[in-house]
Design an enzyme around this catalytic site. Structure first.
Site, PDB file in Angstrom:
ATOM      1  N   LYS A  22     -12.654 -29.543  45.795  1.00 27.18           N
ATOM      2  CA  LYS A  22     -12.887 -28.363  45.954  1.00 27.18           C
ATOM      3  C   LYS A  22     -14.331 -27.862  46.643  1.00 27.18           C
ATOM      4  O   LYS A  22     -14.622 -27.437  47.497  1.00 27.18           O
ATOM      5  CB  LYS A  22     -12.814 -27.391  44.772  1.00 27.18           C
ATOM      6  CG  LYS A  22     -13.075 -25.962  44.769  1.00 27.18           C
ATOM      7  CD  LYS A  22     -12.813 -25.043  43.715  1.00 27.18           C
ATOM      8  CE  LYS A  22     -13.860 -25.097  42.717  1.00 27.18           C
ATOM      9  NZ  LYS A  22     -15.122 -24.222  43.003  1.00 27.18           N
ATOM     10  N   ASN A  23     -15.312 -28.531  45.741  1.00 24.59           N
ATOM     11  CA  ASN A  23     -16.653 -28.066  45.920  1.00 24.59           C
ATOM     12  C   ASN A  23     -17.034 -29.057  47.422  1.00 24.59           C
ATOM     13  O   ASN A  23     -18.233 -28.563  47.869  1.00 24.59           O
ATOM     14  CB  ASN A  23     -17.561 -28.653  45.065  1.00 24.59           C
ATOM     15  CG  ASN A  23     -17.526 -27.572  43.725  1.00 24.59           C
ATOM     16  OD1 ASN A  23     -16.825 -26.508  44.139  1.00 24.59           O
ATOM     17  ND2 ASN A  23     -18.166 -27.863  42.718  1.00 24.59           N
ATOM     18  N   ARG A  93     -17.728 -17.162  44.884  1.00 19.54           N
ATOM     19  CA  ARG A  93     -18.848 -17.199  45.305  1.00 19.54           C
ATOM     20  C   ARG A  93     -19.180 -17.896  46.348  1.00 19.54           C
ATOM     21  O   ARG A  93     -20.346 -17.784  46.978  1.00 19.54           O
ATOM     22  CB  ARG A  93     -19.410 -17.915  43.793  1.00 19.54           C
ATOM     23  CG  ARG A  93     -21.089 -17.902  43.850  1.00 19.54           C
ATOM     24  CD  ARG A  93     -21.611 -18.498  42.430  1.00 19.54           C
ATOM     25  NE  ARG A  93     -22.947 -19.071  42.873  1.00 19.54           N
ATOM     26  CZ  ARG A  93     -23.933 -18.572  43.007  1.00 19.54           C
ATOM     27  NH1 ARG A  93     -23.836 -17.200  42.848  1.00 19.54           N
ATOM     28  NH2 ARG A  93     -25.224 -18.982  43.516  1.00 19.54           N
ATOM     29  N   CYS A 117     -16.989 -17.217  39.328  1.00 16.10           N
ATOM     30  CA  CYS A 117     -17.157 -17.292  37.834  1.00 16.10           C
ATOM     31  C   CYS A 117     -18.027 -16.435  37.228  1.00 16.10           C
ATOM     32  O   CYS A 117     -19.093 -16.415  37.698  1.00 16.10           O
ATOM     33  CB  CYS A 117     -17.140 -18.702  37.695  1.00 16.10           C
ATOM     34  SG  CYS A 117     -16.032 -19.909  37.904  1.00 16.10           S
ATOM     35  N   ARG A 122     -26.391 -16.314  38.323  1.00 18.46           N
ATOM     36  CA  ARG A 122     -26.114 -16.868  39.518  1.00 18.46           C
ATOM     37  C   ARG A 122     -26.216 -16.281  40.998  1.00 18.46           C
ATOM     38  O   ARG A 122     -25.757 -15.731  41.628  1.00 18.46           O
ATOM     39  CB  ARG A 122     -24.452 -17.407  39.736  1.00 18.46           C
ATOM     40  CG  ARG A 122     -23.998 -18.135  38.366  1.00 18.46           C
ATOM     41  CD  ARG A 122     -22.670 -18.393  38.710  1.00 18.46           C
ATOM     42  NE  ARG A 122     -22.445 -19.785  39.424  1.00 18.46           N
ATOM     43  CZ  ARG A 122     -21.362 -20.322  39.733  1.00 18.46           C
ATOM     44  NH1 ARG A 122     -20.218 -20.072  39.137  1.00 18.46           N
ATOM     45  NH2 ARG A 122     -21.281 -21.511  40.537  1.00 18.46           N
ATOM     46  N   ASP A 306     -19.889 -29.201  35.356  1.00 17.65           N
ATOM     47  CA  ASP A 306     -18.477 -28.664  35.454  1.00 17.65           C
ATOM     48  C   ASP A 306     -17.532 -29.479  34.736  1.00 17.65           C
ATOM     49  O   ASP A 306     -16.085 -29.371  34.711  1.00 17.65           O
ATOM     50  CB  ASP A 306     -17.948 -28.894  37.035  1.00 17.65           C
ATOM     51  CG  ASP A 306     -18.416 -27.690  37.842  1.00 17.65           C
ATOM     52  OD1 ASP A 306     -18.866 -26.728  37.206  1.00 17.65           O
ATOM     53  OD2 ASP A 306     -18.335 -27.904  39.057  1.00 17.65           O
ATOM     54  N   VAL A 328     -27.438 -26.059  32.857  1.00 20.84           N
ATOM     55  CA  VAL A 328     -27.329 -25.435  34.320  1.00 20.84           C
ATOM     56  C   VAL A 328     -27.223 -24.105  34.410  1.00 20.84           C
ATOM     57  O   VAL A 328     -27.897 -23.285  35.103  1.00 20.84           O
ATOM     58  CB  VAL A 328     -26.422 -26.380  35.294  1.00 20.84           C
ATOM     59  CG1 VAL A 328     -26.483 -25.890  36.406  1.00 20.84           C
ATOM     60  CG2 VAL A 328     -26.949 -27.823  35.106  1.00 20.84           C
ATOM     61  N   ARG A 398      -7.491 -21.521  41.080  1.00 20.04           N
ATOM     62  CA  ARG A 398      -8.867 -21.597  42.076  1.00 20.04           C
ATOM     63  C   ARG A 398      -9.259 -23.099  42.462  1.00 20.04           C
ATOM     64  O   ARG A 398      -9.876 -23.318  43.543  1.00 20.04           O
ATOM     65  CB  ARG A 398     -10.096 -20.942  41.602  1.00 20.04           C
ATOM     66  CG  ARG A 398      -9.992 -19.270  41.525  1.00 20.04           C
ATOM     67  CD  ARG A 398     -11.021 -18.615  41.318  1.00 20.04           C
ATOM     68  NE  ARG A 398     -12.088 -19.254  41.873  1.00 20.04           N
ATOM     69  CZ  ARG A 398     -13.276 -19.572  41.288  1.00 20.04           C
ATOM     70  NH1 ARG A 398     -13.741 -19.125  40.132  1.00 20.04           N
ATOM     71  NH2 ARG A 398     -14.422 -20.163  42.011  1.00 20.04           N
TER      72      ARG A 398
HETATM   73  C1  UD1 Z   1     -22.104 -25.315  42.765  1.00 20.64           C
HETATM   74  C2  UD1 Z   1     -20.582 -25.556  42.312  1.00 20.64           C
HETATM   75  C3  UD1 Z   1     -20.353 -25.493  40.923  1.00 20.64           C
HETATM   76  C4  UD1 Z   1     -21.205 -26.342  39.938  1.00 20.64           C
HETATM   77  C5  UD1 Z   1     -22.794 -25.989  40.266  1.00 20.64           C
HETATM   78  C6  UD1 Z   1     -23.490 -26.903  39.336  1.00 20.64           C
HETATM   79  C7  UD1 Z   1     -19.720 -25.193  44.330  1.00 20.64           C
HETATM   80  C8  UD1 Z   1     -18.812 -24.316  45.304  1.00 20.64           C
HETATM   81  N1  UD1 Z   1     -19.965 -24.853  43.179  1.00 20.64           N
HETATM   82  O1  UD1 Z   1     -22.290 -23.949  42.265  1.00 20.64           O
HETATM   83  O2  UD1 Z   1     -19.006 -25.872  40.703  1.00 20.64           O
HETATM   84  O3  UD1 Z   1     -20.875 -25.809  38.545  1.00 20.64           O
HETATM   85  O4  UD1 Z   1     -22.909 -25.961  41.557  1.00 20.64           O
HETATM   86  O5  UD1 Z   1     -23.381 -28.181  39.654  1.00 20.64           O
HETATM   87  O6  UD1 Z   1     -20.096 -26.145  45.033  1.00 20.64           O
HETATM   88  N2  UD1 Z   1     -29.754 -20.572  41.108  1.00 20.64           N
HETATM   89  C9  UD1 Z   1     -30.978 -19.490  41.287  1.00 20.64           C
HETATM   90  N3  UD1 Z   1     -31.060 -19.224  42.775  1.00 20.64           N
HETATM   91  C10 UD1 Z   1     -30.447 -19.650  43.733  1.00 20.64           C
HETATM   92  C11 UD1 Z   1     -29.446 -20.401  43.530  1.00 20.64           C
HETATM   93  C12 UD1 Z   1     -29.226 -21.079  42.176  1.00 20.64           C
HETATM   94  O7  UD1 Z   1     -31.354 -19.285  40.430  1.00 20.64           O
HETATM   95  O8  UD1 Z   1     -30.761 -19.109  44.840  1.00 20.64           O
HETATM   96  C13 UD1 Z   1     -29.654 -21.142  39.851  1.00 20.64           C
HETATM   97  C14 UD1 Z   1     -28.045 -20.718  39.268  1.00 20.64           C
HETATM   98  O9  UD1 Z   1     -28.192 -19.388  38.568  1.00 20.64           O
HETATM   99  C15 UD1 Z   1     -27.870 -21.722  38.289  1.00 20.64           C
HETATM  100  C16 UD1 Z   1     -28.559 -23.159  39.093  1.00 20.64           C
HETATM  101  O10 UD1 Z   1     -29.521 -22.458  39.825  1.00 20.64           O
HETATM  102  O11 UD1 Z   1     -28.625 -21.610  36.940  1.00 20.64           O
HETATM  103  C17 UD1 Z   1     -27.746 -23.862  39.544  1.00 20.64           C
HETATM  104  O12 UD1 Z   1     -26.859 -23.400  40.615  1.00 20.64           O
HETATM  105  P1  UD1 Z   1     -26.382 -23.823  41.712  1.00 20.64           P
HETATM  106  O13 UD1 Z   1     -26.408 -25.157  41.903  1.00 20.64           O
HETATM  107  O14 UD1 Z   1     -26.872 -23.178  43.027  1.00 20.64           O
HETATM  108  O15 UD1 Z   1     -24.836 -23.675  41.684  1.00 20.64           O
HETATM  109  P2  UD1 Z   1     -23.594 -23.190  42.576  1.00 20.64           P
HETATM  110  O16 UD1 Z   1     -24.065 -23.914  44.117  1.00 20.64           O
HETATM  111  O17 UD1 Z   1     -23.279 -21.803  42.690  1.00 20.64           O
END
Ligand code: UD1
Length: 420
Positions: A22-23, A93, A117, A122, A306, A328, A398
């Site tokens: 998925k990711n 998202r 989620c 996030r 995850d 995380v 999903r």
């Molecule tokens: C992706 C994965 C999700 C996984 C996560 C962490 C996809 C579609 N989803 O989510 O399944 O759980 O990585 O491995 O690939 N953050 C900020 N600012 C930003 C972006 C992120 O503060 O602009 C923070 C988030 O709140 C979180 C951390 O960084 O605490 C990691 O988030 P991130 O790696 O961005 O998660 P996703 O990419 O949304």
């Protein structure tokens, strides 16, 4: 809406095939927008998030053709609308992933702020800051991110924290920018590498994907190409934990053992006998109850967030006491209260939970709260006395392809019924 009824499980036995990740498929489908011709993507999993992404692209005017076995052709050249509307993106998202490609290729985008989620705030500030550093003009208005740009300019982007979709969004943007972009503290997840490999196959010049420093030399044009999506390591891990908690023996096919090292290490520590081949993993508990294993989540190559909920269930049923720490996301323990209702002995303290294993859980009506939490409730139900009813199955759909069929094939008493 459907629900799942689960009447326990004997030790899981047999073989299961893993779907595309998925990711990985979500950023790859978004990246088709960068091409000047059609891409053909294969090993696409049949998931609600994939359907949402395809609707998003179709709504923009892309021509999408679904072939047999979930091979998808995306022709981005018919695009005529650069908007990702709230009604489509609120459930997912990852829709933010169209932002980078739209700005880089078409110089404009209107993307709804994402939902997805309910696991913490996030934010997407790092995506936006990165695009601004590359020259995009971005405002936030009425719940939408509105971006305009001429040709993006390569620059140096040092992420404050590791972000998976942030790295992916900016990697896609950098592929068509003018000059070199250097990413520091980039996400190293295998799905970032898979996206980079797809971009490279389109003609991008990218070095260092899979390390924390990535160099991108922008090119003038990317062409559509054929690409097969990497297998899903989280789906793989979920089936392995299922076999571990039920004291079973399964073989997982069409997967990649090397991208599951941290998870396989913890399963071995829990007492699993694991053998691997090029594209398969066999796990055998030899009828034994798993032993408790403490885990602490962190970006790849460390233990994945995850898989945290699934390992909470492993520990709920294991011999001993363990501590699970979530580093995380700030609010990713919603499954704990549901597992406690099933008789799990768990005490939350901040971002850690202490889990004392019990021999059996008790069936109960429970509610899925996010994607991986939902999967953990299914695993818990396998070792529960009586029936467990898992509601809000749309979370599971999903991210897991035909989960009830796959677990049923391995011996679990699980069925999907309409929830009226
Ligand atoms: C992706 C994965 C999700 C996984 C996560 C962490 C996809 C579609 N989803 O989510 O399944 O759980 O990585 O491995 O690939 N953050 C900020 N600012 C930003 C972006 C992120 O503060 O602009 C923070 C988030 O709140 C979180 C951390 O960084 O605490 C990691 O988030 P991130 O790696 O961005 O998660 P996703 O990419 O949304």
């Amino acid at each position: 809406m459907d629900k799942l009824l689960i009447d326990g499980s004997p030790p899981l036995t047999g073989e299961v095939k893993i779907s595309g990740a998925k990711n990985a498929v979500l950023p790859i489908l978004a990246a088709t927008l960068l091409g000047s011709s059609t891409s053909t993507i294969s090993n696409v999993p049949h998931l609600n998030d994939v359907t949402t992404t395809m609707s998003l692209l179709a709504r923009m005017g892309c021509t999408i053709t679904m072939g047999d076995n979930m091979v998808v052709d995306v022709d981005p050249t018919t695009i005529n609308d650069y908007t990702a509307a709230y009604e489509l993106v609120r459930t997912m998202r990852a829709s933010i992933l169209v932002l980078g490609p739209l700005v880089a290729r078409y110089g404009q985008a209107e993307v709804s702020l994402p939902g997805g989620c309910a696991i913490g705030a996030r934010p997407v500030n790092l995506h936006i800051e990165g695009l601004r550093a590359m020259g995009a003009d971005i405002s936030i208005d009425g719940g939408y991110i509105r971006a305009r740009a001429g040709r993006l300019q390569g620059t140096r982007i040092a992420f404050d924290m590791v972000t998976v979709t942030g790295t992916e969004n900016l990697l896609m943007a950098a592929a068509l920018a003018k000059g070199e972009t250097v990413f520091e503290n980039a996400a190293r997840e295998p799905e970032v590498v898979d996206l980079a490999n797809y971009l490279i196959a389109m003609g991008a010049k990218i070095e260092g994907a899979g390390t924390s420093t990535i160099h991108v030399q922008g090119v003038d044009q990317l062409m559509g190409t054929d690409y097969s999506v990497v297998p899903d390591r989280i789906e793989t891990g979920t089936y392995l934990v299922g076999a571990c908690v039920t004291r079973g023996k399964i073989k997982v096919r069409d997967t990649v053992p090397e991208i599951l090292t941290s998870v396989l290490d913890k399963l071995r520590e829990a007492g699993a006998h694991i053998t691997t081949g090029e594209d398969w993993i066999e796990l055998d508990m030899k009828g034994q109850r798993p032993k408790s294993v403490s885990i602490s989540t962190a970006p790849y190559p460390d233990f994945p967030t995850d898989m945290q909920a699934q390992f909470c269930v492993l520990n709920a049923l294991a011999d001993g006491t363990a501590k699970v720490t979530e580093n995380v996301f700030e609010n990713r323990f919603m499954h704990i209260s549901e597992l406690q209702r099933m008789g799990a002995d768990m005490t939350v303290d901040g971002n850690s939970v202490t889990i004392r294993g019990v021999e059996r859980l008790k069936g109960a009506p429970v509610m899925a709260t996010d994607l991986r939490a939902s999967a953990s409730l299914i695993l818990a139900a396998f070792m529960a006395d009586g029936q467990t009813e898992v509601g809000r199955v749309y979370h599971i759909d999903r991210g897991y392809e035909r989960i009830e069929e796959k677990f049923h094939m391995l011996g679990a008493e699980i069925q999907r019924v309409p929830d009226r």
